[in-house]
Write a protein that holds these residues in place. Structure first.
Motif, PDB file in Angstrom:
ATOM      1  N   UNK A  95       0.855  -1.184   0.000  1.00 14.20           N
ATOM      2  CA  UNK A  95       0.000   0.000   0.000  1.00 14.20           C
ATOM      3  C   UNK A  95       0.888   1.229   0.000  1.00 14.20           C
ATOM      4  N   UNK A  96       0.635   2.160  -0.918  1.00 12.66           N
ATOM      5  CA  UNK A  96       1.394   3.409  -0.968  1.00 12.66           C
ATOM      6  C   UNK A  96       0.436   4.590  -0.892  1.00 12.66           C
ATOM      7  N   UNK A  97       0.939   5.702  -0.341  1.00 11.30           N
ATOM      8  CA  UNK A  97       0.170   6.942  -0.257  1.00 11.30           C
ATOM      9  C   UNK A  97       1.074   8.043  -0.769  1.00 11.30           C
ATOM     10  N   UNK A  98       0.713   8.582  -1.962  1.00 17.69           N
ATOM     11  CA  UNK A  98       1.619   9.525  -2.583  1.00 17.69           C
ATOM     12  C   UNK A  98       2.952   8.829  -2.857  1.00 17.69           C
ATOM     13  N   UNK A  99       4.049   9.368  -2.271  1.00 20.96           N
ATOM     14  CA  UNK A  99       5.370   8.785  -2.469  1.00 20.96           C
ATOM     15  C   UNK A  99       5.801   7.856  -1.356  1.00 20.96           C
ATOM     16  N   UNK A 100       4.933   7.588  -0.369  1.00 23.99           N
ATOM     17  CA  UNK A 100       5.295   6.726   0.753  1.00 23.99           C
ATOM     18  C   UNK A 100       4.786   5.306   0.550  1.00 23.99           C
ATOM     19  N   UNK A 101       5.623   4.355   0.886  1.00 27.27           N
ATOM     20  CA  UNK A 101       5.128   2.992   1.043  1.00 27.27           C
ATOM     21  C   UNK A 101       4.670   2.849   2.481  1.00 27.27           C
ATOM     22  N   UNK A 102       3.388   2.683   2.670  1.00 29.93           N
ATOM     23  CA  UNK A 102       2.823   2.662   4.016  1.00 29.93           C
ATOM     24  C   UNK A 102       2.842   1.276   4.648  1.00 29.93           C
ATOM     25  N   UNK A 103       2.809   0.246   3.859  1.00 25.69           N
ATOM     26  CA  UNK A 103       2.790  -1.095   4.422  1.00 25.69           C
ATOM     27  C   UNK A 103       3.041  -2.146   3.369  1.00 25.69           C
ATOM     28  N   UNK A 104       3.662  -3.255   3.818  1.00 19.92           N
ATOM     29  CA  UNK A 104       3.884  -4.421   2.961  1.00 19.92           C
ATOM     30  C   UNK A 104       3.517  -5.661   3.752  1.00 19.92           C
ATOM     31  N   UNK A 105       2.706  -6.542   3.154  1.00 20.68           N
ATOM     32  CA  UNK A 105       2.240  -7.744   3.857  1.00 20.68           C
ATOM     33  C   UNK A 105       2.467  -8.957   2.971  1.00 20.68           C
ATOM     34  N   UNK A 106       3.190  -9.918   3.495  1.00 27.11           N
ATOM     35  CA  UNK A 106       3.427 -11.179   2.785  1.00 27.11           C
ATOM     36  C   UNK A 106       2.461 -12.235   3.315  1.00 27.11           C
ATOM     37  N   UNK A 107       1.185 -11.977   3.110  1.00 26.03           N
ATOM     38  CA  UNK A 107       0.173 -12.850   3.719  1.00 26.03           C
ATOM     39  C   UNK A 107      -0.862 -13.306   2.704  1.00 26.03           C
TER      40      UNK A 107
END
Length: 339
Positions: A71-83
């Motif tokens: 999940x990204x917001x603008x230029x930030x990666x807000x979260x990554x889930x390997x699920x």
């Protein structure tokens, strides 16, 4: 939180928004048809942050090793889930929202599949306006406009062990996704309103699904959600849906259990197979049962026989019982044809 602009550019270069690629409808299921693109459901303000929800119809567990959600917001990666798509919501912190004061960034959710032949899929929101130095949202900001679902999905034909389905599109779609068990999915053009399955199993019940996809750009793909119906394949083709029977022989097609009588090639009265066998036997014995002279000319029957009378010109000599059966079959002809 680390800045991720370079990461997002890399994703774009990698072809993130590619659609599902499948063979033709009649072809075999591909190895990757059980994955599907993300669907952002809503983005709403919560305590100065943004609550994002997506899915839930995302991954099918176990299809591809190493699946991940980003999940990204603008230029930030807000979260990554390997699920494997189990996570379907996340709150972007208020500080990250305030960093975009006076701007209108997008939220993007991507599903990543490693390996050749498994392109990643992404969906993005509309731009989300952020006013002032504190998060201030106009009513409904970040809420996505729903994509209308396809309507009136139905089976319109069945033959050769394949079903044809038809629907009415609820919008001008970028593409239409058609799915039927067991996990076969096909991408169709946005104006498609009909699809035909591959070979189906007689007597099996299938779920047919259709969904519209709308796109306003590379990442802005949204999905209407599935419209679905169930359909039980007839056990005795070529039946049509709803219990009526396909007419492979035109208006004279017989109901199940009956065949054409064929006293002549043009005789399409529907009778039992036993009656047709009797007709063939009587036709073969016709010459031996004629007297050859008498009050009815050369077609005069020997004693004990009468004209069959399937039609006024039918002078084949048969027993009285066969004559009675022939007249009864004539009277029942209409009731034995497919309406």
């Amino acid at each position: 939180m680390k800045r991720r602009g370079a990461y997002v550019k890399a994703l774009v270069a990698g072809g993130l928004a590619a659609g599902l690629t499948c063979a033709t409808v009649a072809g075999p299921a591909q190895a990757d048809v059980n994955r599907r693109p993300p669907r952002i459901n809503s983005i709403i303000p919560v305590d100065g942050g943004l609550r994002v929800t997506w899915g839930p119809d995302t991954f099918f567990s176990g299809t591809v090793a190493g699946e991940a959600t980003v999940l990204t917001f603008g230029g930030y990666q807000e979260g990554t889930w390997n699920d494997r798509g189990a996570t379907t919501s996340f709150t972007i912190p208020a500080a990250h929202v305030r960093a975009y004061a006076g701007q209108a960034p997008r939220v993007t959710v991507c599903y990543l599949w490693p390996g050749v032949g498994h392109p990643s899929e992404c969906a993005s929101s509309d731009p989300i306006p952020i006013a002032g130095n504190v998060p201030s949202f106009p009513p409904g900001a970040g809420q996505l406009r729903p994509v209308p679902k396809p309507q009136n999905l139905r089976v319109v034909a069945y033959g050769d062990y394949r079903a044809t389905v038809q629907w009415v599109n609820g919008s001008s779609y970028k593409k239409v996704l058609f799915r039927y068990d067991p996990g076969v999915q096909v991408d169709l053009p946005g104006n498609a309103t009909k699809a035909t399955t591959g070979t189906l199993v007689p007597g099996k019940t299938y779920t047919f699904k259709v969904e519209g996809a709308w796109s306003g750009g590379l990442f802005a793909t949204r999905y209407s959600g599935w419209t679905e119906i169930t359909y039980t394949v007839p056990k005795n083709p070529p039946f049509w849906p709803g219990g009526s029977v396909k007419k492979p022989y035109g208006p004279d097609t017989c109901k199940q259990g009956y065949v054409w009588r064929e006293t002549t090639p043009a005789d399409h009265v529907c009778v039992t197979p036993a009656t047709r066998d009797q007709v063939r036997a009587d036709n073969a014995l016709a010459a031996s049962r004629r007297q050859g002279w008498g009050p009815y000319g050369p077609d005069t029957c020997k004693q004990g026989y009468v004209w069959r009378g399937a039609t006024p010109a039918d002078h084949v000599c048969v027993t009285r019982a066969t004559y009675n059966q022939t007249q009864a079959d004539n009277a029942l002809a209409a009731s034995r044809r497919v309406p």
